[in-house]
Design a protein around this motif. Sequence first.
Motif, short mmCIF file in Angstrom:
data_model
loop_
_atom_site.label_atom_id
_atom_site.label_comp_id
_atom_site.label_asym_id
_atom_site.label_seq_id
_atom_site.Cartn_x
_atom_site.Cartn_y
_atom_site.Cartn_z
N GLU A 29 0.82 -1.21 0.00
CA GLU A 29 0.00 0.00 0.00
C GLU A 29 0.86 1.26 0.00
OE1 GLU A 29 -3.40 0.42 -0.09
OE2 GLU A 29 -3.54 -1.73 -0.52
N ILE A 32 1.90 2.83 -3.52
CA ILE A 32 0.94 3.18 -4.57
C ILE A 32 0.97 4.67 -4.88
CG2 ILE A 32 -1.48 3.19 -5.23
CD1 ILE A 32 -1.89 0.79 -3.38
N ASN A 33 1.16 4.98 -6.14
CA ASN A 33 1.03 6.35 -6.63
C ASN A 33 -0.45 6.65 -6.83
OD1 ASN A 33 1.14 8.81 -7.96
ND2 ASN A 33 1.98 7.97 -9.86
N ARG A 34 -0.99 7.56 -6.06
CA ARG A 34 -2.43 7.85 -6.10
C ARG A 34 -2.81 8.82 -7.22
NH1 ARG A 34 -4.46 3.88 -2.67
NH2 ARG A 34 -3.04 3.67 -0.90
N ASN A 35 -1.81 9.35 -7.90
CA ASN A 35 -2.08 10.31 -8.96
C ASN A 35 -1.40 9.82 -10.24
OD1 ASN A 35 -2.93 12.59 -10.34
ND2 ASN A 35 -1.30 13.90 -9.52
N TYR A 187 0.59 -1.23 -13.72
CA TYR A 187 0.12 -0.67 -12.44
C TYR A 187 -1.16 -1.38 -11.99
CZ TYR A 187 -1.96 3.12 -9.52
OH TYR A 187 -2.55 3.86 -8.52
#
Length: 269
Positions: A29, A32-35, A187
């Motif tokens: 978690e 993770i690149n949220r953008n 991804y």
Amino acid sequence: SFVKRVDGIFERNCTDDTSVLPFAYSGAEALINRNVNRERKFILTNLLREHTAANGGSRKRVIEWTRAFVGKHNYTKNQAHVGATVGNARSGSDWNEPFMAHMANSKIVVTANPRDWEGDFRLWEALLSGALVFVDNMAILNWMPHPYEHKKHLVYYDSTNQTAFEELLQYYITHEDEANAIGIAGYKHTLDYHMTTNRVDYILGVVESKMLKVPAPTARQRPIIWTPPMSNFTPEEFKAGHLDKYVNLPIIPQSTTYEIIQTSVTKAI
């Protein structure tokens, strides 16, 4: 490591005991690149370190190849970065924010496994950045449930062939839409099938398959479980990426609930 390598090339499995199953690192978690759909500044990034024993041989070659490619194409420091000089440059430790942010700001991330074994956090950091990931040929990912596909989820390269490596880089730099699509596919594939929860599910699936009679197939399936192929393939096949013939994936169906496992373990005890 399940795989023993010599200077980046598969030599053998760690054991001929078929009761020992392959196991790989996974995404987490925190990585993770949220953008993931952001605009990315860097065309090319390689954040590997050069000075430790694990980074010698094949990994050092890949650093030198990337640096030579950057020089040949006259990329500036605002277009490409090679070297472990971003943040603390320590993959897999505290996932340093500048280190992670740099990958999230890169279109292509080149990484490589340690010289003598397969597996590190660098691959998973790169995959979960959403960049197109270049990684040297690997065996272990072909032996895990839901393998990664070359040029669909990532790009495999031969760590002994600089010309082919540069040709792959040049192709994907000049085909940006294709590179971006593969990066996003890798991804999503990682999020769907290669996180820590999936590895736990894999372990539980093995336990269940050994302790319970396999039920009739249902619409919902547990991750694919199989007996790993133990016949070693040749270094030539490994370098060429011809690993598909070694993957044998019969499905073990999903049981109704994990409570069955707990009940069976209790009865066994």
